[in-house]
Write an enzyme that holds these catalytic residues in place. Sequence first.
Site, PDB file in Angstrom:
ATOM      1  N   ARG A  23       0.831  -1.214   0.000  1.00  0.00           N
ATOM      2  CA  ARG A  23       0.000   0.000   0.000  1.00  0.00           C
ATOM      3  C   ARG A  23       0.863   1.260   0.000  1.00  0.00           C
ATOM      4  NH1 ARG A  23      -3.474  -3.659   2.917  1.00  0.00           N
ATOM      5  NH2 ARG A  23      -5.249  -3.982   1.533  1.00  0.00           N
ATOM      6  N   SER A  24       2.181   1.077   0.035  1.00  0.00           N
ATOM      7  CA  SER A  24       3.061   2.258   0.076  1.00  0.00           C
ATOM      8  C   SER A  24       2.867   3.191  -1.125  1.00  0.00           C
ATOM      9  CB  SER A  24       4.522   1.824   0.189  1.00  0.00           C
ATOM     10  OG  SER A  24       4.728   1.223   1.448  1.00  0.00           O
ATOM     11  N   THR A  71      11.049  -4.082   1.480  1.00  0.00           N
ATOM     12  CA  THR A  71      10.274  -4.923   2.381  1.00  0.00           C
ATOM     13  C   THR A  71      10.650  -6.386   2.177  1.00  0.00           C
ATOM     14  OG1 THR A  71       8.074  -5.343   3.255  1.00  0.00           O
ATOM     15  CG2 THR A  71       8.194  -4.902   0.892  1.00  0.00           C
ATOM     16  N   LYS A  75      14.944  -6.925   3.518  1.00  0.00           N
ATOM     17  CA  LYS A  75      15.381  -5.953   4.535  1.00  0.00           C
ATOM     18  C   LYS A  75      16.783  -6.250   5.088  1.00  0.00           C
ATOM     19  CE  LYS A  75      10.873  -4.502   6.290  1.00  0.00           C
ATOM     20  NZ  LYS A  75      10.075  -4.233   7.497  1.00  0.00           N
ATOM     21  N   ASP A 111      10.595   1.488  10.949  1.00  0.00           N
ATOM     22  CA  ASP A 111       9.451   0.773  11.530  1.00  0.00           C
ATOM     23  C   ASP A 111       9.212   1.176  12.996  1.00  0.00           C
ATOM     24  OD1 ASP A 111       8.783  -0.640   9.240  1.00  0.00           O
ATOM     25  OD2 ASP A 111      10.107  -2.315   9.716  1.00  0.00           O
ATOM     26  N   GLY A 136       5.383 -12.172  20.332  1.00  0.00           N
ATOM     27  CA  GLY A 136       5.949 -12.455  19.010  1.00  0.00           C
ATOM     28  C   GLY A 136       7.405 -12.045  18.910  1.00  0.00           C
ATOM     29  N   ALA A 137       8.199 -12.905  18.275  1.00  0.00           N
ATOM     30  CA  ALA A 137       9.636 -12.641  18.170  1.00  0.00           C
ATOM     31  C   ALA A 137      10.105 -12.794  16.721  1.00  0.00           C
ATOM     32  CB  ALA A 137      10.406 -13.583  19.090  1.00  0.00           C
ATOM     33  N   ALA A 140       9.088  -8.549  12.595  1.00  0.00           N
ATOM     34  CA  ALA A 140       8.397  -7.313  12.935  1.00  0.00           C
ATOM     35  C   ALA A 140       8.586  -6.932  14.404  1.00  0.00           C
ATOM     36  CB  ALA A 140       6.912  -7.466  12.632  1.00  0.00           C
ATOM     37  N   ILE A 225       0.209  -4.715  15.709  1.00  0.00           N
ATOM     38  CA  ILE A 225       0.803  -4.165  14.490  1.00  0.00           C
ATOM     39  C   ILE A 225       0.142  -4.725  13.242  1.00  0.00           C
ATOM     40  CG2 ILE A 225       2.971  -3.736  15.721  1.00  0.00           C
ATOM     41  CD1 ILE A 225       4.218  -5.797  13.891  1.00  0.00           C
ATOM     42  N   GLY A 248      -3.078  -0.878  14.188  1.00  0.00           N
ATOM     43  CA  GLY A 248      -1.743  -0.840  13.592  1.00  0.00           C
ATOM     44  C   GLY A 248      -1.609  -0.053  12.303  1.00  0.00           C
TER      45      GLY A 248
HETATM   46  P1  ATR Z   1       7.117 -11.197  10.892  1.00  0.00           P
HETATM   47  O1  ATR Z   1       8.384 -10.899  10.170  1.00  0.00           O
HETATM   48  O2  ATR Z   1       5.898 -10.603  10.245  1.00  0.00           O
HETATM   49  O3  ATR Z   1       7.174 -10.902  12.343  1.00  0.00           O
HETATM   50  P2  ATR Z   1       7.635 -14.018  11.236  1.00  0.00           P
HETATM   51  O4  ATR Z   1       9.087 -13.739  11.324  1.00  0.00           O
HETATM   52  O5  ATR Z   1       7.173 -15.169  10.442  1.00  0.00           O
HETATM   53  O6  ATR Z   1       6.862 -12.777  10.667  1.00  0.00           O
HETATM   54  O7  ATR Z   1       7.052 -14.116  12.730  1.00  0.00           O
HETATM   55  C1  ATR Z   1       5.754 -14.441  12.988  1.00  0.00           C
HETATM   56  C2  ATR Z   1       5.501 -14.392  14.497  1.00  0.00           C
HETATM   57  O8  ATR Z   1       4.173 -14.844  14.749  1.00  0.00           O
HETATM   58  C3  ATR Z   1       6.419 -15.286  15.307  1.00  0.00           C
HETATM   59  O9  ATR Z   1       6.602 -14.721  16.581  1.00  0.00           O
HETATM   60  C4  ATR Z   1       5.583 -16.579  15.376  1.00  0.00           C
HETATM   61  O10 ATR Z   1       5.946 -17.425  16.438  1.00  0.00           O
HETATM   62  P3  ATR Z   1       7.127 -18.518  16.235  1.00  0.00           P
HETATM   63  O11 ATR Z   1       8.412 -17.783  16.328  1.00  0.00           O
HETATM   64  O12 ATR Z   1       6.908 -19.490  17.344  1.00  0.00           O
HETATM   65  O13 ATR Z   1       6.878 -19.144  14.873  1.00  0.00           O
HETATM   66  C5  ATR Z   1       4.222 -15.988  15.603  1.00  0.00           C
HETATM   67  N1  ATR Z   1       3.144 -16.904  15.258  1.00  0.00           N
HETATM   68  C6  ATR Z   1       2.669 -17.230  14.031  1.00  0.00           C
HETATM   69  N2  ATR Z   1       1.653 -18.112  14.119  1.00  0.00           N
HETATM   70  C7  ATR Z   1       1.481 -18.384  15.442  1.00  0.00           C
HETATM   71  C8  ATR Z   1       0.589 -19.207  16.181  1.00  0.00           C
HETATM   72  N3  ATR Z   1      -0.335 -19.951  15.571  1.00  0.00           N
HETATM   73  N4  ATR Z   1       0.703 -19.225  17.531  1.00  0.00           N
HETATM   74  C9  ATR Z   1       1.625 -18.470  18.146  1.00  0.00           C
HETATM   75  N5  ATR Z   1       2.499 -17.658  17.508  1.00  0.00           N
HETATM   76  C10 ATR Z   1       2.430 -17.606  16.173  1.00  0.00           C
END
Ligand code: ATR
Length: 285
Positions: A23-24, A71, A75, A111, A136-137, A140, A225, A248
Amino acid sequence: MDDSRETLGRHAFVTGFPIKHSRSPIIHGHWLKTLGIQGSYRAHEVAPENFPDFLQTLKDGRSGFIGGNVTIPHKEIAFKLADQPDELSQELGASNTLWVEEGRLHATNTDGRGFTANLDERHPGWDRARSAVILGAGGASRAVIQAVRDRGFKEIHLINRTVARARELADRFGAVVQAHPMEALTEVMSGAGLFVNTTSLGMDGEEAPRLDFSPLLSGAVVTDIVYVPLKTPFLVQAEEQGFPTVDGLGMLLHQAVPGFEKWFGQRPLVDETLRALIIADMEKH
Ligand code: ATR
């Protein structure tokens, strides 16, 4: 050359693989139009194997672009190949905004600034608490952790399904960030004034677990987000439980500001008209 002529014909891009859903171009196109700048900003798809060559053409002027956004999945490589990545992107190991100055490729990551500016705009005072919970880790999450730490939070609890991934990320940031498994969620929410979802849970109709936000401090801000849908399942739940929420979409809009200013020389405004444009586009797809 006077400024207006210099601006005439500046061209910027957003690149990714794929890129057609970005959408940028709507955001930057809106700003170019409203500010009366005769430049362009367009989606330019580059496959990973061609990305280093693309950056070379950017640096030596052959691409015709003065800079652009980067993106997924480019990145990290954009950061690695930049001549001058700034401190923000060095810490993250990833860049989303590039520009060329005297043949050198500069890179930053906006970001985190997008995340902070969105909360500043929609819920001033969001940064009053000492402790935050980030779910989440993934990619993003990094910029969000950096932004929250830079705003002065002293304890950042990082929760992830795969706890090893959370640990790895926490180690990057030092003692202020602590990694935990999902089961620790209730415990770490206790006393926290900010909750951020950075996972894909609840995105685009995906399921999201039911969370009990009640251990958070009263008035704690819950934000996501994910912005498709605008009101994610986590935001709906938090509102039902009496907590203020911030969606977000503003992060997407605000992260675009520094790049636009760099390429086109004017600081654009994030306003309701722009928000409405993106929401209308979301409703189309
Ligand atoms: P992004 O770059 O958008 O952050 P990503 O690197 O694929 O995408 O990360 C997705 C995040 O969503 C991760 O924290 C993932 O957890 P894992 O590291 O355990 O994979 C989390 N995530 C995705 N689906 C999930 C689910 N069903 N339950 C819990 N966490 C989920």
